[in-house]
Design a protein around this motif. Structure first.
Motif, PDB file in Angstrom:
ATOM      1  N   ALA A  19      13.200  20.033  -1.653  1.00  0.00           N
ATOM      2  CA  ALA A  19      12.160  19.575  -0.888  1.00  0.00           C
ATOM      3  C   ALA A  19      11.982  17.926  -1.287  1.00  0.00           C
ATOM      4  CB  ALA A  19      10.744  20.371  -1.278  1.00  0.00           C
ATOM      5  N   LYS A  20      11.992  17.729  -2.611  1.00  0.00           N
ATOM      6  CA  LYS A  20      11.909  16.297  -3.364  1.00  0.00           C
ATOM      7  C   LYS A  20      13.084  15.623  -2.749  1.00  0.00           C
ATOM      8  CE  LYS A  20      11.001  13.551  -7.568  1.00  0.00           C
ATOM      9  NZ  LYS A  20      10.885  13.629  -9.039  1.00  0.00           N
ATOM     10  N   LEU A  21      14.112  16.153  -2.701  1.00  0.00           N
ATOM     11  CA  LEU A  21      15.395  15.416  -2.441  1.00  0.00           C
ATOM     12  C   LEU A  21      15.151  15.114  -0.601  1.00  0.00           C
ATOM     13  CD1 LEU A  21      18.248  14.126  -2.393  1.00  0.00           C
ATOM     14  CD2 LEU A  21      19.205  16.603  -2.345  1.00  0.00           C
ATOM     15  N   LEU A  52       1.598   2.066  -0.684  1.00  0.00           N
ATOM     16  CA  LEU A  52       0.697   1.311  -1.803  1.00  0.00           C
ATOM     17  C   LEU A  52       1.375   1.340  -3.001  1.00  0.00           C
ATOM     18  CD1 LEU A  52      -2.192   0.395  -2.651  1.00  0.00           C
ATOM     19  CD2 LEU A  52      -2.917   2.711  -2.865  1.00  0.00           C
ATOM     20  N   LEU A  53       1.988   2.130  -3.482  1.00  0.00           N
ATOM     21  CA  LEU A  53       2.806   2.075  -4.714  1.00  0.00           C
ATOM     22  C   LEU A  53       3.727   0.953  -4.661  1.00  0.00           C
ATOM     23  CD1 LEU A  53       3.474   2.943  -7.495  1.00  0.00           C
ATOM     24  CD2 LEU A  53       5.059   4.652  -6.669  1.00  0.00           C
ATOM     25  N   GLU A  54       4.423   1.040  -3.471  1.00  0.00           N
ATOM     26  CA  GLU A  54       5.546  -0.210  -3.415  1.00  0.00           C
ATOM     27  C   GLU A  54       4.813  -1.637  -3.264  1.00  0.00           C
ATOM     28  OE1 GLU A  54       8.966   2.048  -0.727  1.00  0.00           O
ATOM     29  OE2 GLU A  54       7.398   1.219   0.337  1.00  0.00           O
ATOM     30  N   ALA A 109      14.214  11.042   3.275  1.00  0.00           N
ATOM     31  CA  ALA A 109      13.562  10.461   4.584  1.00  0.00           C
ATOM     32  C   ALA A 109      13.017   9.242   4.588  1.00  0.00           C
ATOM     33  CB  ALA A 109      12.337  11.743   4.566  1.00  0.00           C
ATOM     34  N   ARG A 110      12.907   8.622   3.250  1.00  0.00           N
ATOM     35  CA  ARG A 110      12.518   7.379   3.049  1.00  0.00           C
ATOM     36  C   ARG A 110      13.600   6.295   2.844  1.00  0.00           C
ATOM     37  NH1 ARG A 110       9.298   4.851   0.508  1.00  0.00           N
ATOM     38  NH2 ARG A 110       7.966   4.342   1.994  1.00  0.00           N
ATOM     39  N   GLN A 111      14.836   6.962   3.012  1.00  0.00           N
ATOM     40  CA  GLN A 111      15.941   5.886   2.596  1.00  0.00           C
ATOM     41  C   GLN A 111      17.017   5.773   3.950  1.00  0.00           C
ATOM     42  OE1 GLN A 111      18.103   7.248  -0.946  1.00  0.00           O
ATOM     43  NE2 GLN A 111      16.363   6.670  -2.138  1.00  0.00           N
ATOM     44  N   LEU A 163       8.551  -2.165 -16.043  1.00  0.00           N
ATOM     45  CA  LEU A 163       7.023  -2.507 -15.370  1.00  0.00           C
ATOM     46  C   LEU A 163       6.137  -1.111 -15.388  1.00  0.00           C
ATOM     47  CD1 LEU A 163       8.431  -4.458 -12.243  1.00  0.00           C
ATOM     48  CD2 LEU A 163       6.967  -5.210 -14.116  1.00  0.00           C
ATOM     49  N   GLN A 164       6.785   0.161 -15.530  1.00  0.00           N
ATOM     50  CA  GLN A 164       5.869   1.234 -15.512  1.00  0.00           C
ATOM     51  C   GLN A 164       5.733   1.562 -16.647  1.00  0.00           C
ATOM     52  OE1 GLN A 164       7.773   3.856 -12.439  1.00  0.00           O
ATOM     53  NE2 GLN A 164       6.412   2.914 -10.706  1.00  0.00           N
ATOM     54  N   GLY A 165       6.719   1.294 -17.615  1.00  0.00           N
ATOM     55  CA  GLY A 165       6.581   1.865 -18.972  1.00  0.00           C
ATOM     56  C   GLY A 165       5.531   1.282 -20.072  1.00  0.00           C
TER      57      GLY A 165
HETATM   58  C1  LIG Z   1       8.447   7.449  -6.505  1.00  0.00           C
HETATM   59  C2  LIG Z   1       8.694   7.574  -8.173  1.00  0.00           C
HETATM   60  C3  LIG Z   1       7.123   7.470  -9.005  1.00  0.00           C
HETATM   61  C4  LIG Z   1       9.603   8.716  -8.510  1.00  0.00           C
HETATM   62  O1  LIG Z   1       9.890   8.593  -9.704  1.00  0.00           O
HETATM   63  P1  LIG Z   1      11.074   9.716 -10.433  1.00  0.00           P
HETATM   64  O2  LIG Z   1      11.267   9.095 -11.974  1.00  0.00           O
HETATM   65  O3  LIG Z   1      10.581  11.159 -10.166  1.00  0.00           O
HETATM   66  O4  LIG Z   1      12.169   9.627  -9.714  1.00  0.00           O
HETATM   67  P2  LIG Z   1      13.183   7.981  -9.576  1.00  0.00           P
HETATM   68  O5  LIG Z   1      12.381   6.951  -9.693  1.00  0.00           O
HETATM   69  O6  LIG Z   1      14.495   8.296 -10.520  1.00  0.00           O
HETATM   70  O7  LIG Z   1      13.843   7.847  -8.018  1.00  0.00           O
HETATM   71  C5  LIG Z   1      14.469   9.096  -7.565  1.00  0.00           C
HETATM   72  C6  LIG Z   1      15.260   8.452  -6.457  1.00  0.00           C
HETATM   73  O8  LIG Z   1      14.043   8.203  -5.582  1.00  0.00           O
HETATM   74  C7  LIG Z   1      14.408   6.905  -4.845  1.00  0.00           C
HETATM   75  N1  LIG Z   1      13.224   6.055  -4.649  1.00  0.00           N
HETATM   76  C8  LIG Z   1      12.431   5.445  -5.567  1.00  0.00           C
HETATM   77  N2  LIG Z   1      11.307   4.818  -5.045  1.00  0.00           N
HETATM   78  C9  LIG Z   1      11.490   5.109  -3.837  1.00  0.00           C
HETATM   79  C10 LIG Z   1      10.710   4.563  -2.581  1.00  0.00           C
HETATM   80  N3  LIG Z   1       9.701   3.893  -2.847  1.00  0.00           N
HETATM   81  N4  LIG Z   1      11.346   4.895  -1.098  1.00  0.00           N
HETATM   82  C11 LIG Z   1      12.651   5.675  -1.180  1.00  0.00           C
HETATM   83  N5  LIG Z   1      13.200   6.103  -2.217  1.00  0.00           N
HETATM   84  C12 LIG Z   1      12.793   5.827  -3.497  1.00  0.00           C
HETATM   85  C13 LIG Z   1      15.259   6.107  -5.917  1.00  0.00           C
HETATM   86  O9  LIG Z   1      16.073   5.168  -5.304  1.00  0.00           O
HETATM   87  C14 LIG Z   1      16.021   7.171  -6.551  1.00  0.00           C
HETATM   88  O10 LIG Z   1      17.142   7.582  -5.882  1.00  0.00           O
HETATM   89  C15 LIG Z   1       9.454   6.222  -8.528  1.00  0.00           C
HETATM   90  O11 LIG Z   1      10.561   6.400  -7.945  1.00  0.00           O
HETATM   91  C16 LIG Z   1       8.622   4.883  -8.201  1.00  0.00           C
HETATM   92  O12 LIG Z   1       7.774   4.452  -8.640  1.00  0.00           O
HETATM   93  N6  LIG Z   1       8.945   4.539  -6.837  1.00  0.00           N
HETATM   94  C17 LIG Z   1       8.278   3.398  -6.433  1.00  0.00           C
HETATM   95  C18 LIG Z   1       8.955   2.149  -6.731  1.00  0.00           C
HETATM   96  C19 LIG Z   1      10.288   1.731  -5.908  1.00  0.00           C
HETATM   97  O13 LIG Z   1      10.425   1.483  -4.831  1.00  0.00           O
HETATM   98  N7  LIG Z   1      11.357   1.949  -6.630  1.00  0.00           N
HETATM   99  C20 LIG Z   1      12.678   1.876  -5.961  1.00  0.00           C
HETATM  100  C21 LIG Z   1      13.684   1.159  -6.716  1.00  0.00           C
HETATM  101  S1  LIG Z   1      13.298  -0.686  -6.326  1.00  0.00           S
END
Ligand SMILES: CC(C)(COP(=O)(O)OP(=O)(O)OC[C@H]1O[C@@H](n2cnc3c(N)ncnc32)[C@H](O)[C@@H]1O)[C@@H](O)C(=O)NCCC(=O)NCCS
Ligand SMILES: Nc1ncnc2c1ncn2[C@@H]1O[C@H](COP(=O)(O)OP(=O)(O)OP(=O)(O)O)[C@@H](O)[C@H]1O
Length: 202
Positions: free
Chosen positions: A153-155, A85-87, A160-162, A43-45
């Protein structure tokens, strides 16, 4: 469970716990798997149908190749408002792709939804059972911190959101360990399949 409908297993787990590895094991066993993260990448590609909406919401985070995930990550991680907003842009589109997957596999006795945020998005309401992939925190952190572009920090911002791993394990029907030899993880996957899809699909 009426005939013709699949048992739906939600597969989830926190970052770096081994979801993709375990999802591949289900697929190798012949179980259809919907990969939510892969759907987000599509979807993002390039040409992805949420790229324009993401660019409108977060100017400068996309280009010819679709969304620049590094730029987007910097724009949203650490801001609850921005992430929500992104979600709100991405999650409805993922749900539509998941509905198509279900329709395409209506005759499979068992299907798996690999959804990182199953508990965080209430996705457990859409499945019959939940399996959580889990490992000890030091193992999880070492795996993720070994990735390019990752930082403590990123981890921590992501964690924190999971939903915490301990809560995921408590809410799950099955826990699949990945801080064990791969064969033990594979055996755990086989046991879940045997439980949900008895021989003969009975
Ligand atoms: C935040 C974004 C840009 C980070 O991209 P990036 O390539 O750096 O990391 P990646 O996608 O591999 O995610 C890394 C980790 O973060 C977690 N994560 C991703 N989105 C979220 C979120 N909205 N809340 C909590 N954790 C998240 C993923 O599960 C994964 O474990 C990307 O994850 C994104 O667009 N997220 C929003 C969509 C979403 O909620 N995706 C989760 C799967 S349904
Ligand atoms: N049983 C296991 N034994 C050893 N290593 C494992 C096992 N299961 C998974 N791993 C390793 O753990 C790491 C993370 O696995 P994977 O990429 O599947 O996690 P993930 O939950 O999909 O991660 P993310 O949430 O970031 O997408 C990988 O390097 C993988 O090889």
């Amino acid at each position: 469970m009426t005939s013709g409908t699949s048992v739906r297993l939600g597969l989830t787990g926190s970052i770096g716990m081994g979801k993709s590895t375990v999802a591949a094991m289900f697929a190798e066993a012949g179980v259809p798997v919907f990969d939510a993260d892969a759907a987000v990448h599509r979807l993002q590609g390039p040409g992805g149908r949420v790229v324009a909406a993401i660019e409108a919401a977060f100017p400068g985070t996309s280009g010819q190749g679709g969304v620049n995930r590094t730029a987007l990550s910097e724009a949203v991680l650490g801001s609850e408002t921005a992430m929500r907003l992104l979600e709100s842009i991405v999650h409805p589109a993922v749900r539509e792709e998941r509905a198509r997957f279900v329709a395409d596999h209506a005759d499979a006795p068992l299907i798996v939804f690999d959804v990182p945020l199953l508990f965080e998005t209430g996705g457990e309401q859409a499945v019959d059972k939940v399996a959580v992939v889990s490992a000890a925190e030091p193992v999880q952190r070492a795996r993720v911190l070994a990735r390019a572009g990752m930082s403590e920090a990123k981890l921590d911002a992501i964690l924190a959101r999971q939903v915490p791993d301990a809560e995921k394990r408590a809410r799950a029907d099955f826990v699949i360990p990945t801080d064990v030899p791969l064969e033990q993880t594979r055996a755990a996957v086989a046991a879940v399949i045997a439980c949900l899809q008895p021989p003969g699909g009975g």
